[in-house]
Design a protein around this motif. Structure first.
Motif, PDB file in Angstrom:
ATOM      1  N   ILE A  40     -10.046  10.333   5.538  1.00 26.67           N
ATOM      2  CA  ILE A  40      -9.764   8.926   4.975  1.00 26.67           C
ATOM      3  C   ILE A  40     -11.298   8.066   5.265  1.00 26.67           C
ATOM      4  O   ILE A  40     -11.836   7.311   4.216  1.00 26.67           O
ATOM      5  N   PHE A  88     -12.223   1.216  20.024  1.00 26.58           N
ATOM      6  CA  PHE A  88     -13.001   0.798  19.004  1.00 26.58           C
ATOM      7  C   PHE A  88     -12.900   1.733  17.757  1.00 26.58           C
ATOM      8  O   PHE A  88     -13.096   1.197  16.612  1.00 26.58           O
ATOM      9  N   LEU A 148     -11.108   2.087  12.032  1.00 23.26           N
ATOM     10  CA  LEU A 148     -10.455   2.789  11.311  1.00 23.26           C
ATOM     11  C   LEU A 148      -9.440   1.785  10.442  1.00 23.26           C
ATOM     12  O   LEU A 148      -9.269   1.784   9.372  1.00 23.26           O
ATOM     13  N   LEU A 149      -8.954   0.801  11.276  1.00 26.34           N
ATOM     14  CA  LEU A 149      -8.049  -0.243  10.918  1.00 26.34           C
ATOM     15  C   LEU A 149      -8.865  -1.093   9.745  1.00 26.34           C
ATOM     16  O   LEU A 149      -8.287  -1.532   8.566  1.00 26.34           O
ATOM     17  N   ARG A 193       0.843  -1.309   0.147  1.00 28.87           N
ATOM     18  CA  ARG A 193      -0.022  -0.009   0.135  1.00 28.87           C
ATOM     19  C   ARG A 193       0.891   1.380  -0.010  1.00 28.87           C
ATOM     20  O   ARG A 193       2.170   1.144   0.296  1.00 28.87           O
ATOM     21  N   VAL A 220     -10.904   9.093   0.321  1.00 28.47           N
ATOM     22  CA  VAL A 220      -9.922  10.231  -0.096  1.00 28.47           C
ATOM     23  C   VAL A 220     -10.195  10.735  -1.652  1.00 28.47           C
ATOM     24  O   VAL A 220     -10.482  10.090  -2.308  1.00 28.47           O
ATOM     25  N   LEU A 228      -2.224   5.492   8.413  1.00 29.81           N
ATOM     26  CA  LEU A 228      -3.551   5.429   8.916  1.00 29.81           C
ATOM     27  C   LEU A 228      -3.574   4.251   9.558  1.00 29.81           C
ATOM     28  O   LEU A 228      -4.181   4.144  10.951  1.00 29.81           O
ATOM     29  N   ALA A 229      -3.251   3.007   9.118  1.00 26.15           N
ATOM     30  CA  ALA A 229      -3.423   1.761   9.572  1.00 26.15           C
ATOM     31  C   ALA A 229      -2.799   1.608  11.092  1.00 26.15           C
ATOM     32  O   ALA A 229      -3.197   1.271  12.117  1.00 26.15           O
ATOM     33  N   MET A 247      -6.524  13.574   9.326  1.00 21.68           N
ATOM     34  CA  MET A 247      -6.253  12.717   8.139  1.00 21.68           C
ATOM     35  C   MET A 247      -7.136  11.517   8.353  1.00 21.68           C
ATOM     36  O   MET A 247      -7.974  11.184   7.119  1.00 21.68           O
ATOM     37  N   VAL A 248      -7.637  11.232   9.539  1.00 22.10           N
ATOM     38  CA  VAL A 248      -8.839  10.087   9.697  1.00 22.10           C
ATOM     39  C   VAL A 248      -9.952  10.593   9.195  1.00 22.10           C
ATOM     40  O   VAL A 248     -10.851   9.704   8.621  1.00 22.10           O
ATOM     41  N   LEU A 259      -4.024   3.870  18.509  1.00 22.41           N
ATOM     42  CA  LEU A 259      -5.276   3.771  19.362  1.00 22.41           C
ATOM     43  C   LEU A 259      -5.620   2.580  20.191  1.00 22.41           C
ATOM     44  O   LEU A 259      -5.898   2.366  21.240  1.00 22.41           O
ATOM     45  N   ILE A 260      -5.537   1.404  19.148  1.00 24.70           N
ATOM     46  CA  ILE A 260      -5.935   0.062  19.804  1.00 24.70           C
ATOM     47  C   ILE A 260      -5.045  -0.152  20.990  1.00 24.70           C
ATOM     48  O   ILE A 260      -5.451  -0.700  22.011  1.00 24.70           O
ATOM     49  N   VAL A 274      -9.259   1.093   6.631  1.00 22.79           N
ATOM     50  CA  VAL A 274      -8.199   1.270   5.690  1.00 22.79           C
ATOM     51  C   VAL A 274      -7.663  -0.176   5.112  1.00 22.79           C
ATOM     52  O   VAL A 274      -7.316  -0.314   3.831  1.00 22.79           O
ATOM     53  N   LEU A 275      -8.170  -1.373   5.984  1.00 21.72           N
ATOM     54  CA  LEU A 275      -7.650  -2.526   5.124  1.00 21.72           C
ATOM     55  C   LEU A 275      -8.604  -3.048   4.195  1.00 21.72           C
ATOM     56  O   LEU A 275      -8.312  -3.921   3.257  1.00 21.72           O
ATOM     57  N   PHE A 276      -9.989  -2.855   4.513  1.00 18.52           N
ATOM     58  CA  PHE A 276     -10.999  -3.449   3.640  1.00 18.52           C
ATOM     59  C   PHE A 276     -11.978  -2.528   2.852  1.00 18.52           C
ATOM     60  O   PHE A 276     -12.552  -3.131   2.050  1.00 18.52           O
ATOM     61  N   ASP A 317      -1.715   4.858   3.787  1.00 21.09           N
ATOM     62  CA  ASP A 317      -2.696   3.675   4.138  1.00 21.09           C
ATOM     63  C   ASP A 317      -1.730   3.202   5.447  1.00 21.09           C
ATOM     64  O   ASP A 317      -2.376   2.935   6.335  1.00 21.09           O
ATOM     65  N   ARG A 368     -11.149   0.739   1.176  1.00 17.30           N
ATOM     66  CA  ARG A 368     -10.313   1.814   1.155  1.00 17.30           C
ATOM     67  C   ARG A 368     -11.084   3.153   0.702  1.00 17.30           C
ATOM     68  O   ARG A 368     -10.386   3.946   0.567  1.00 17.30           O
ATOM     69  N   GLY A 428     -10.096   2.678  16.984  1.00 17.57           N
ATOM     70  CA  GLY A 428      -8.887   2.210  16.269  1.00 17.57           C
ATOM     71  C   GLY A 428      -9.282   1.015  15.195  1.00 17.57           C
ATOM     72  O   GLY A 428      -8.764   0.768  14.216  1.00 17.57           O
ATOM     73  N   LEU A 429     -10.277   0.189  15.811  1.00 22.48           N
ATOM     74  CA  LEU A 429     -10.542  -0.940  15.059  1.00 22.48           C
ATOM     75  C   LEU A 429     -11.242  -0.434  13.705  1.00 22.48           C
ATOM     76  O   LEU A 429     -10.944  -1.286  12.710  1.00 22.48           O
ATOM     77  N   ALA A 482      -4.059   3.760  13.834  1.00 23.00           N
ATOM     78  CA  ALA A 482      -5.194   3.218  14.314  1.00 23.00           C
ATOM     79  C   ALA A 482      -4.586   1.936  15.415  1.00 23.00           C
ATOM     80  O   ALA A 482      -5.185   1.917  16.504  1.00 23.00           O
ATOM     81  N   LEU A 483      -3.411   1.436  14.848  1.00 23.79           N
ATOM     82  CA  LEU A 483      -2.814   0.523  15.848  1.00 23.79           C
ATOM     83  C   LEU A 483      -2.628   1.230  17.194  1.00 23.79           C
ATOM     84  O   LEU A 483      -2.800   0.724  18.354  1.00 23.79           O
TER      85      LEU A 483
END
Lengths: 306, 380, 345
Positions: free
Chosen positions: C284, C318, C323-324, A91, C288, A98-99, C280-281, A105-106, C327-329, A95, C331, C320-321, A102-103
Motif C-alpha cells: 500500500i 509514527f 500509514l493512516l 472505502r 496498490v 490498513l487504516a 500489506m503495508v 500501531l498507534i 490510507v486516508l489522504f 483500506d 491513496r 501508524g500515523l 495503523a490504529l
C-alpha cells in the motif's frame, strides 16, 4: 476424566465464550450496520483494561474502575469513529484493514508511551474473590461465575435493545438497507457513532473484567481480537445470534480441546509426546473448525444477506 | 531506542572525546529485553550489569545498550549492527533462549566474545559449545533438575508438572524429571503466552496430586498464580526461581507465601560480595534485586576481572582470563566447567511475608556443585 | 548482468512498447539507488548498510508477490506471512539437516538436507505453491471480508503449528549457522548476497510484467473488475484467480527463503499475523497495483524502521500515523504521489 471435571471444563469454556461474545458482538454490529471491518477493536479491549487498572489503583474501588474503563473505551471509540472511522465507510475492505491496522500501531505504542512496558496489576474485587461449590461437587471461582452471569445479561440486553427499542429498530433497518435509513431522515452519522461506541464499550468491559484475572499489558487485545474474528466468521458476519453461537462454540471447543486432546493422544502415544502433540493440535483446533464450517457454509452459520 | 551508556556517565563522554586513545577502549554491546511482557528480566539484568560497571569506575569501558523487544529477528539484526558497525569486543545481555540461539552462534563465530547473563539453551552447552561463549548464569535445565531432586527428598510422590509448550518448557520438564523419583500425576503443556489457566487448574484439582511443579516465566507465571490462588485448590506449588522472582511475587502478593523455589542465588546469601551488591542495588534503584540482576552483576564483574589481565584484542589471553573466573561471585563458589558453563550450588528459597509485601528467603542448599548434563556433548 | 537480461526480456513481443514514462523513470531510479547505494556502502566498508539494502530488496520481493494477488487480482490476502514463513523454514530446515547430515524432515528415504540455494529455492517455491493452492482452493469460495479472515485464519493455523513443533525449534526458532551456498559464489560476502537478491527481484518483476501483459493478465484484471463479464465471455474467473494466488504465494515464499538466509535465522515471527500486515503495508505504501510499488514501499518502510527506530523507541507509533495518512489522504501511495494516478485505477 470425571463428570465433575468435565462440568467444570464446560463452565470454563462457557466463560471464555461469554468474553468472546462481548468482543464479537461489537465487531459484528459494526460490520452489520456500517459494513466496516475493524482490526482496532482489540485496542478498545486494551483501553478498557488499562483505564480500569489505573482508576482502580487510584480510587481503590474496582467497581468505579470498571465503570470508568467501560465508559472510557466507549468514549475513545466514539472519538476514533469521529476522527478516522467515518472516512472509511465508503472505502473498500483493504483500506479499512490498513487504516485500522495503523490504529493498532498507534494505540499499542501510544499506550506503551503512557504506561510503560511493564504489565499493570488488577485484582479481583474482594466481594467476588474465592470459590463456590456447585452441583456435582464442583468448586468454581466466584469471579468466573460472575463473568458468565454478566455475559448472559448482556446477551439478553443486546437482544432487547435490538428487538424492542427505537435505536434497535434503526440498527436493524441499517443492516437491511443503508441508503433507505438515511432517506427516512434518521441522523445516520449519530447512529453510526452510537453503534461504534457501543461496540467499543463492550470490548472495554471485556478487557477490564479479564484484566483482573490475567494481566493488563500492551498487546493484550490482539489474541482476543483474532479469536473474535474467528467467532464472527463462524457465526456469520453481521449476525448477533451468530456471534453468540460462534463465541460459545469457540470457547467450548478451545477449552475442551486443550484438556481432552492430550488424553486422546495418550491412548496410543508415550505420555510426554502425547501432551506435546495434543497441545499443538489443540491450539490449531478452532482454526480447523472454522475452515470446516466455511467449506460447507461459506458465509458462516447464520449468514446475513448484504 | 539507542542508548549509549558510559561508565562515568556524562563525564565519560567528555573523556572519550578528549582522549584519542580509543583503540584501547573496550566496547561492550548489550542486547536485552526492555519492552513487552518480559521486560522486567532485561531491566534487572541491565541494572545489575551497569551497577558493577559504575562501581568499577573505569573510563575505558563503553557499554552500548539496545532493546530486542523479545523478538529473535530484532535481536539478530541488532547483533549484526554491533558486530559489523560498532565493532564491539564483547557482547552480552540476551534473556530468552530463542533469541540466544538466533544470535550467539554467529556472533562467537565472528570472533566476538559472548557472555550470557541469562539464557542457557542445551545446544550451547553441548554440541554447539564454543570457545568464545561463556555462560555466567546457568544451563537451562539446572534449576529444574535441582527442584526435582529437592521435591524427591521432601517426600513428594505424585507431582503435577506444567510448562509452556516450547523448547525451554520441554527442557524444564525434562530437567525436572531427570532427578525426580516419584510418580507424575500429569504432565501438561500450555500455550506460550497463555493467560487463562482455568482448564489446567481444574485438571490439577481433579488429579489427586500431592504437589505442583510449574515453569511459567514472566506474565504467564503471574496470571497462573493469581488464578490458582482464587481457585480454592490448596495443593502446594513448587518451581524454579523464574516463576517466583521478586517482581512476580510482588504482583501475586500474599497468595505466594509458603512457596519454595530453586535458585543459584538469593539476596540474603551471606557473603561480602553479595552484601555490597544488594545494598548498593537497593540504594540506587529502590528495590530488591532479582536473580537476573545478580547474573548481570556477576557477568560485568567477570568481564572487569578479565580486563585486569588482558584486553579482548588479545583473544587467547582474554579467554584464559575469563575461564579462570577469578572474581568474587555474589552467589558464593563459582567456577566454569569445560563447556564454559557454571559449576555452582543451587539453593532453595521460601516466600515469606515481609513488611507489607512478600519476599524470598534462603532456606538451604538443594544440590551442591551442580554441573549441567550436556558437558559431555561439548567437544571443547 | 541479471539487470540487462531482465530488461531486454521485458516484453519481447512488443519491444517498442516499453517506454519510460514517469512511472518507468521512478522505477528505474529506485532500482539504481538500491544497486548503487549497496555498492557504495560495500566499498566504504559499511556491511551493515549493504545488509539493510538486501533487506529492502527481499521485503520488496515479498511485496511483489502479494501485489500480484492483492493489487492485480483483487484478492486481499491477510495471510501472506504463511508463505513468507514457509519459505524461510525451507531454507532453515534444509540447512539444519545439511548441518546434521540427516535426511530431510527425518524421513529415511528423503535425501539429506541441502545447503545449496538453488534446490532450497525450488523446494520453497514448490511447497509455497502447494500451500497457496490448498488455501486458495478453500478460500476463493468466499469473498470480501470472509476471504480476508479465512486467509488470516489459515496463516494463524500454520503459525501455531510451527510454534508447537519442537523438532525445528518451535518458538525458539531455527538458526542457520552457515549461510546456504550457491555454486562457487561466496554468499557470505554481503554484496554478493545483495546482488543475488537483487537479481531475483528483477527476475520476479520482469516475470510479473510479462504475465500481466499476457492474455492471462487481461483475464486476471477482468476477474478483479468484472467477474460476471469474464464469465459470460466463457472464462471462469475462479481458476484464473487461483493461478494468480498460487504464483503470488510462490514469490513471497522465495522472499522468505532469502530473508532467512539474510538473517541467519528463521523463527515464528516470520509467520506472525503482524508480518502479513507488514507485507500489506509495503504494497500500500508503494501504491496498490503498481508493478514497482512494493519496491518503493519496502525502501520507505525499511528506511523508516531504521531512521525512526534510531530516533525514538516508539517508532511504530509514527509508522501508524504515516500509514493512516497514506490510507486516508494519499491513496496511491508513493507512486500515486510521484507519478500521478495509476493506469489500473
Amino acid at each position: 476424566m470425571t463428570l465433575s471435571l468435565l462440568f467444570e471444563q464446560l463452565l470454563n469454556g462457557l466463560q471464555l465464550g461469554t468474553m468472546l461474545f462481548l468482543m464479537a458482538s461489537g465487531l459484528t454490529l459494526v460490520f452489520g450496520v456500517m459494513g466496516l471491518i475493524n482490526l482496532a477493536h482489540g485496542s478498545f479491549y486494551m483501553t478498557g483494561a488499562f483505564v480500569t487498572a489505573w482508576v482502580t489503583g487510584t480510587t481503590g474501588n474496582f467497581w468505579v474502575g470498571l465503570l470508568a474503563g467501560t465508559l472510557a473505551a466507549a468514549a475513545v471509540g466514539a472519538l476514533v469513529e469521529f476522527a478516522v472511522i467515518r472516512r472509511l465507510y465508503h472505502r473498500d475492505h483493504l483500506d479499512q484493514v490498513l487504516a485500522t491496522f495503523a490504529l493498532i500501531l498507534i494505540f499499542s505504542e501510544g499506550t506503551r508511551w503512557l504506561y510503560g512496558s511493564s504489565p499493570l496489576w488488577l485484582n479481583v474485587p474482594d466481594s467476588l474473590a474465592g470459590s463456590v461449590t456447585l452441583p456435582f461437587g464442583v468448586e468454581y471461582p466466584l469471579y468466573r461465575l460472575a463473568i458468565i452471569g454478566m455475559g448472559i445479561l448482556i446477551a439478553i440486553g443486546l437482544y432487547l435493545l435490538i428487538s424492542r427499542t427505537r435505536l434497535g429498530m434503526r440498527i436493524r433497518a441499517g443492516e437491511n438497507d443503508r441508503e433507505m435509513i438515511g432517506a427516512l431522515g434518521v441522523d445516520i452519522s449519530t447512529l453510526y457513532t452510537l453503534v461504534f461506541a457501543l461496540g467499543a464499550g463492550l470490548a472495554g468491559l471485556a478487557g477490564a473484567t479479564i484484566g483482573a484475572l490475567q494481566s493488563v499489558q500492551v498487546g493484550m487485545g490482539e489474541p482476543v481480537l483474532i479469536l473474535a474474528f474467528v467467532v464472527i466468521v463462524i457465526g456469520g458476519i453481521g449476525s448477533i445470534k451468530g456471534a453468540l453461537v460462534g463465541a460459545l462454540l469457540v470457547g467450548v471447543v478451545d477449552t475442551l480441546g486443550r484438556v481432552l486432546l492430550p488424553d486422546v493422544f495418550k491412548l496410543f502415544m508415550e505420555a510426554s509426546a502425547a501432551s506435546g502433540v495434543g497441545a499443538a493440535i489443540a491450539s490449531m483446533l478452532i482454526y480447523i473448525l472454522m475452515a470446516i464450517i466455511l467449506i460447507f457454509k461459506p458465509n458462516g452459520l447464520f449468514a446475513v444477506k448484504h | 531506542m539507542k542508548k549509549v551508556m558510559n561508565a562515568g556517565l556524562g563525564l565519560l563522554m567528555a573523556t572519550a572525546i578528549a582522549a584519542p586513545t580509543q583503540a584501547e577502549n573496550v566496547k561492550i554491546g548489550m542486547i536485552t529485553t526492555l519492552s513487552g511482557g518480559g521486560a522486567h528480566l532485561g531491566v534487572d539484568a541491565r541494572d545489575g550489569f551497569m551497577l558493577a560497571i559504575e562501581q568499577a569506575g573505569r573510563d575505558d569501558v563503553e557499554v552500548l545498550i539496545q532493546d530486542d523487544a523479545q523478538k529473535p529477528d530484532v535481536a539478530k539484526s541488532l547483533a549484526d549492527e554491533f558486530v559489523q558497525r560498532e565493532n564491539v569486543d564483547i557482547m552480552t545481555g540476551i534473556i530468552w533462549s530463542n533469541l540466544a540461539m538466533a544470535v550467539i552462534p554467529s556472533v562467537v563465530r565472528q570472533g566476538t566474545f559472548y557472555l550470557s547473563v541469562n539464557a542457557g539453551p542445551s545446544d550451547l552447552a553441548g554440541r554447539l559449545c564454543h570457545e568464545n561463549y561463556f555462560n555466567v548464569a546457568w544451563q537451562n535445565n539446572s534449576l529444574h533438575e535441582a527442584m526435582g531432586e529437592y521435591m524427591s527428598t521432601e517426600g513428594f510422590e505424585n507431582a503435577f508438572i506444567l510448562a509452556p509448550n516450547y523448547p525451554a518448557g520441554t527442557d524444564a520438564l525434562e530437567g525436572f524429571k531427570a532427578r525426580y523419583t516419584g510418580e507424575l500425576a500429569n504432565e501438561v503443556y500450555t500455550q506460550l503466552g497463555q493467560t487463562d489457566y482455568a482448564a489446567e487448574i481444574a485438571q490439577i484439582r481433579a488429579s489427586g496430586a500431592d504437589s505442583v511443579f510449574y515453569f511459567l516465566p514472566g506474565g504467564m507465571g503471574i496470571a497462573f498464580m493469581k488464578q490458582y490462588a482464587g481457585s480454592g485448590v490448596d495443593i502446594p506449588v513448587y518451581g524454579p526461581a523464574f516463576s517466583f522472582d521478586e517482581i512476580i511475587i510482588g504482583a501475586i502478593g500474599d497468595a505466594a507465601i509458603g512457596v519454595r523455589n530453586t535458585s543459584q542465588w538469593a539476596y540474603d546469601l551471606d557473603n561480602a560480595a553479595n552484601q555490597t551488591f544488594v545494598s548498593s542495588f537497593r540504594e540506587k534503584h529502590g528495590r530488591t534485586p532479582t536473580l537476573y540482576a545478580s547474573q548481570g552483576y556477576d557477568t560485568a564483574r567477570l568481564i572487569l576481572a578479565a580486563l585486569e589481565v588482558a584486553h579482548p584484542d588479545d583473544k587467547d589471553a582474554f579467554r584464559e582470563a575469563l575461564r579462570a573466573a577469578d572474581f568474587d561471585s555474589v552467589r558464593g563458589d563459582f567456577r566454569f566447567g569445560t563447556n564454559h558453563h557454571p559449576i555452582q550450588d543451587i539453593y532453595v528459597r521460601e516466600i515469606v511475608a515481609s513488611g507489607d509485601g512478600v519476599t524470598n528467603q534462603l532456606v538451604g542448599v538443594a544440590v551442591e556443585d551442580m554441573q549441567d548434563v550436556y558437558v559431555d556433548q561439548c567437544s571443547m | 548482468m541479471t539487470q540487462s537480461h531482465s530488461f531486454t526480456q521485458t516484453s519481447p513481443a512488443r519491444p517498442a512498447r516499453f517506454r519510460l514514462d514517469r512511472e518507468g523513470w521512478i522505477s528505474l531510479s529506485l532500482l539504481l539507488i538500491l544497486a548503487v547505494g549497496a555498492s557504495v556502502a560495500y566499498l566504504a566498508g559499511e556491511n551493515f548498510f549493504v545488509n539493510l539494502a538486501s533487506r529492502m530488496v527481499i521485503i520488496a520481493l515479498a511485496g511483489v508477490g502479494l501485489n500480484l494477488a492483492l493489487g492485480f487480482g483483487g484478492m486481499v490476502s491477510f495471510g501472506h506471512a504463511a508463505y513468507f514463513g514457509l519459505g524461510g523454514y525451507v531454507a532453515g530446515i534444509g540447512a539444519f539437516h545439511a548441518f546434521d547430515m540427516t535426511p530431510a524432515l527425518g524421513i529415511p528415504f528423503l535425501p539429506n538436507g541441502s545447503d545449496q540455494m538453488i534446490p532450497l529455492w525450488l523446494t520453497a517455491i514448490a511447497l509455497c505453491g502447494l500451500l497457496a493452492y490448498g488455501i486458495g482452493r478453500l478460500s476463493l469460495g468466499t469473498s470480501g471480508v470472509y476471504f480476508i479472515m479465512i486467509t488470516l485464519a489459515f496463516a494463524q493455523m500454520i503459525y501455531y503449528f510451527a510454534i508447537s513443533w519442537p523438532t525445528y525449534g518451535g518458538e525458539d526458532g531455527l538458526p542457520i549457522y552457515i549461510r546456504n551456498q550457491l555454486w562457487g559464489l561466496n554468499t557470505n560476502n554481503s554484496l554478493v548476497f545483495f546482488f543475488l537478491c537483487f537479481g531475483l527481484l528483477l527476475a520476479a518483476l520482469s516475470f510479473c510484467h510479462r504475465l500481466l501483459g499476457s492474455r492471462f493478465g487481461a483475464a486476471l484484471t477482468m476477474a478483479r473488475l468484472n467477474p460476471v463479464r469474464l464469465a459470460t465471455s466463457g472464462v471462469e474467473p475462479r481458476p484464473i484467480k487461483l493461478v494468480a494466488f498460487v504464483i503470488s504465494g510462490m514469490i513471497t515464499g522465495l522472499a522468505g527463503a532469502l530473508f532467512a538466509d539474510l538473517n541467519g535465522f528463521v523463527g515464528t515471527s516470520m509467520l506472525d499475523w503482524h508480518r502479513s500486515g507488514e507485507i500489506m503495508v509495503i504494497v500500500i505504501l508503494g501504491g496498490v497495483g503498481r508493478l514497482y510499488g512494493p519496491v518503493a514501499g519496502a525502501m520507505l518502510f525499511v528506511a523508516m524502521e531504521f531512521w525512526l527506530g534510531g530516533l525514538t523507541e516508539y517508532w511504530q507509533f509514527f509508522l501508524g500515523l504515516v500509514l493512516l495518512a497514506v490510507v486516508l489522504f494519499a491513496r496511491g501511495g508513493v507512486f500515486g504521489l510521484l507519478a500521478g494516478r495509476s493506469r489500473h485505477e
